[in-house]
Design a protein around this motif. Structure first.
Motif, mmCIF file in Angstrom:
data_model
loop_
_atom_site.group_PDB
_atom_site.id
_atom_site.type_symbol
_atom_site.label_atom_id
_atom_site.label_comp_id
_atom_site.label_asym_id
_atom_site.label_seq_id
_atom_site.Cartn_x
_atom_site.Cartn_y
_atom_site.Cartn_z
ATOM 1 N N ALA A 143 0.843 -1.200 0.000
ATOM 2 C CA ALA A 143 0.000 0.000 0.000
ATOM 3 C C ALA A 143 0.880 1.253 0.000
ATOM 4 N N GLY A 144 0.537 2.174 -0.872
ATOM 5 C CA GLY A 144 1.285 3.424 -0.972
ATOM 6 C C GLY A 144 2.306 3.456 -2.084
ATOM 7 N N TYR A 145 2.451 2.352 -2.811
ATOM 8 C CA TYR A 145 3.452 2.267 -3.880
ATOM 9 C C TYR A 145 2.799 2.104 -5.257
ATOM 10 N N GLU A 146 1.523 2.416 -5.359
ATOM 11 C CA GLU A 146 0.756 2.140 -6.566
ATOM 12 C C GLU A 146 1.088 3.105 -7.717
ATOM 13 N N MET A 147 0.962 2.589 -8.943
ATOM 14 C CA MET A 147 0.990 3.427 -10.142
ATOM 15 C C MET A 147 -0.450 3.743 -10.521
ATOM 16 N N GLU A 148 -0.659 4.874 -11.122
ATOM 17 C CA GLU A 148 -1.992 5.231 -11.606
ATOM 18 C C GLU A 148 -2.269 4.550 -12.940
ATOM 19 N N GLY A 149 -3.519 4.192 -13.144
ATOM 20 C CA GLY A 149 -3.935 3.705 -14.455
ATOM 21 C C GLY A 149 -3.705 2.235 -14.719
ATOM 22 N N ASP A 209 6.901 -3.650 3.600
ATOM 23 C CA ASP A 209 5.628 -3.313 2.958
ATOM 24 C C ASP A 209 5.290 -4.275 1.823
ATOM 25 N N PHE A 210 6.292 -5.024 1.352
ATOM 26 C CA PHE A 210 6.093 -5.928 0.214
ATOM 27 C C PHE A 210 6.140 -7.394 0.644
ATOM 28 N N LYS A 211 5.897 -7.667 1.914
ATOM 29 C CA LYS A 211 6.010 -9.035 2.425
ATOM 30 C C LYS A 211 5.024 -9.989 1.759
ATOM 31 N N ASP A 212 3.921 -9.462 1.219
ATOM 32 C CA ASP A 212 2.917 -10.310 0.562
ATOM 33 C C ASP A 212 3.062 -10.304 -0.955
ATOM 34 N N CYS A 213 4.216 -9.826 -1.450
ATOM 35 C CA CYS A 213 4.384 -9.644 -2.896
ATOM 36 C C CYS A 213 5.547 -10.447 -3.479
ATOM 37 N N GLN A 214 6.221 -11.254 -2.671
ATOM 38 C CA GLN A 214 7.381 -11.982 -3.193
ATOM 39 C C GLN A 214 6.956 -13.067 -4.184
ATOM 40 N N VAL A 215 7.706 -13.168 -5.290
ATOM 41 C CA VAL A 215 7.448 -14.197 -6.300
ATOM 42 C C VAL A 215 8.257 -15.440 -5.954
ATOM 43 N N THR A 216 7.557 -16.550 -5.788
ATOM 44 C CA THR A 216 8.167 -17.846 -5.486
ATOM 45 C C THR A 216 7.739 -18.857 -6.539
ATOM 46 N N THR A 217 8.309 -20.054 -6.479
ATOM 47 C CA THR A 217 7.866 -21.123 -7.385
ATOM 48 C C THR A 217 6.400 -21.458 -7.154
ATOM 49 N N GLU A 218 5.988 -21.511 -5.899
ATOM 50 C CA GLU A 218 4.579 -21.775 -5.565
ATOM 51 C C GLU A 218 3.674 -20.724 -6.192
ATOM 52 N N VAL A 219 4.089 -19.478 -6.166
ATOM 53 C CA VAL A 219 3.311 -18.397 -6.774
ATOM 54 C C VAL A 219 3.231 -18.579 -8.285
ATOM 55 N N MET A 220 4.351 -18.880 -8.925
ATOM 56 C CA MET A 220 4.362 -19.033 -10.388
ATOM 57 C C MET A 220 3.462 -20.175 -10.834
ATOM 58 N N GLU A 221 3.284 -21.179 -9.989
ATOM 59 C CA GLU A 221 2.403 -22.302 -10.335
ATOM 60 C C GLU A 221 0.937 -21.886 -10.398
ATOM 61 N N LEU A 222 0.609 -20.729 -9.833
ATOM 62 C CA LEU A 222 -0.762 -20.212 -9.887
ATOM 63 C C LEU A 222 -1.039 -19.400 -11.148
ATOM 64 N N ALA A 223 0.025 -19.050 -11.887
ATOM 65 C CA ALA A 223 -0.136 -18.260 -13.108
ATOM 66 C C ALA A 223 -0.608 -19.151 -14.256
ATOM 67 N N ASN A 224 -0.840 -18.543 -15.410
ATOM 68 C CA ASN A 224 -1.260 -19.307 -16.582
ATOM 69 C C ASN A 224 -0.180 -20.295 -17.014
ATOM 70 N N ALA A 225 -0.574 -21.353 -17.688
ATOM 71 C CA ALA A 225 0.384 -22.310 -18.245
ATOM 72 C C ALA A 225 1.317 -21.570 -19.200
ATOM 73 N N GLY A 226 2.607 -21.867 -19.086
ATOM 74 C CA GLY A 226 3.579 -21.204 -19.958
ATOM 75 C C GLY A 226 4.041 -19.849 -19.469
ATOM 76 N N ALA A 227 3.618 -19.470 -18.265
ATOM 77 C CA ALA A 227 4.012 -18.166 -17.726
ATOM 78 C C ALA A 227 5.520 -18.109 -17.508
ATOM 79 N N VAL A 228 6.079 -16.890 -17.617
ATOM 80 C CA VAL A 228 7.513 -16.692 -17.421
ATOM 81 C C VAL A 228 7.744 -15.616 -16.364
ATOM 82 N N LEU A 229 8.898 -15.743 -15.688
ATOM 83 C CA LEU A 229 9.320 -14.755 -14.709
ATOM 84 C C LEU A 229 10.511 -13.992 -15.275
ATOM 85 N N ASN A 230 10.353 -12.684 -15.387
ATOM 86 C CA ASN A 230 11.401 -11.832 -15.963
ATOM 87 C C ASN A 230 11.728 -10.698 -14.990
ATOM 88 N N PRO A 231 12.591 -10.962 -13.988
ATOM 89 C CA PRO A 231 12.931 -9.904 -13.041
ATOM 90 C C PRO A 231 13.929 -8.930 -13.645
#
Length: 280
Positions: free
Chosen positions: A176-182, A211-233
């Motif tokens: 909260a507080g780090y949002e972009m508009e639009g 403030d970002f404790k609920d926003c970390q990307v993990t393998t478990e998180v990526m498994e919830l994305a669409n099939a074929g999803a990619v992580l590009n940090p």
């Protein structure tokens, strides 16, 4: 187009033209394009990937890179006068500096193209490279749904610029507080990642980590994305902070492979800007 200061300077057909030039470079074309030409670069000592690929790209095209620290532009001399002298010798100027307003002044006063190699506001070449890489693994990367995990900063804002130009859907996961508009906003990564195809991250300042404790990307998180999803940090990324260690070692991570394209894309941007020239 005379300069590249932000992605919204471009139309979709211009972005695809840059991609086409990058393809041609990969096939061995444009060798010697910069023979006899000098490119003046302003970079901080801390720059690694962007500086290496610009300098190597100029060398491979037959040009001469002339490098200065970006602090050179902060001296007392008026930037209009700096540009007046550079006009005598430079064929192109590439600048990495915190202030985009400085680049805008340079673009007004100099008669050769100015390319933004990163500011505190945006990072156009980096995201052009990512889109180019995506175009190689997707039938139509603009139909993917994108999630940016991070604060409202130069990387997030440039993904937003890209979405505005190319028309793809972009959401943000942040504290909260780090949002972009639009853009669509989420504050929990497990909710945010559902239905997404491309997950991008940016590093976080130390004071924002809690403030970002609920926003970390993990393998478990990526498994919830669409099939074929990619992580590009976006590099530099920090294992155990915005991304977990194990997800960087997983099949979802495409970062190293994607960044190979920085070389050809930055060469293509330079060629495109030089071919367009300045308006009369």
């Amino acid at each position: 187009m005379k300069d590249l200061l932000k992605l919204t300077d471009l139309q979709p057909d211009e972005i695809y033209k840059i991609f086409h030039i990058a393809d041609e470079i990969s096939q061995g074309n444009y060798g010697g394009y910069m023979k006899g030409k000098s490119v003046v670069l302003f970079f901080p000592a801390s720059s690694i990937r962007t500086r290496v690929t610009f300098e190597k790209g100029i060398y491979l095209l037959g040009g001469q890179p002339v490098l200065f620290p970006c602090e050179t532009l902060d001296k007392k001399e008026d930037i209009k006068d700096v540009c007046g002298y550079l006009d005598n010798w430079a064929d192109l100027v590439v600048v990495r500096h915190k202030e985009i307003r400085l680049m805008e002044k340079m673009a007004r006063y100099i008669n050769v193209p100015v390319i933004n190699a990163m500011t505190d506001s945006n990072h156009p070449c980096e995201i052009l490279s990512d889109m180019y890489a995506l175009s190689k693994i997707r039938d139509n990367f603009t139909e993917d749904k994108y999630l940016f995990c991070g604060k409202s900063g130069n990387i997030g804002r440039t993904w937003k610029e890209a979405s505005e130009v190319m028309g793809f859907e972009l959401s943000q996961c942040c504290g909260a507080g780090y949002e972009m508009e639009g853009v669509n906003i989420y504050h929990n990564i497990k909710d945010a990642v559902k239905g997404k195809d491309v997950i991008c991250t940016d590093s976080l300042p130390a004071e924002a980590l809690g403030d970002f404790k609920d926003c970390q990307v993990t393998t478990e998180v990526m498994e919830l994305a669409n099939a074929g999803a990619v992580l590009n940090p976006c590099p530099p990324f920090y294992r155990g902070q915005e991304v977990s260690d194990e997800v960087i070692e997983s099949e979802y991570f495409v970062g190293y492979e994607f960044k190979k394209n920085l070389l050809e894309i930055q060469q293509a941007v330079m060629i495109y800007c030089m071919e367009q020239g300045k308006p009369e």
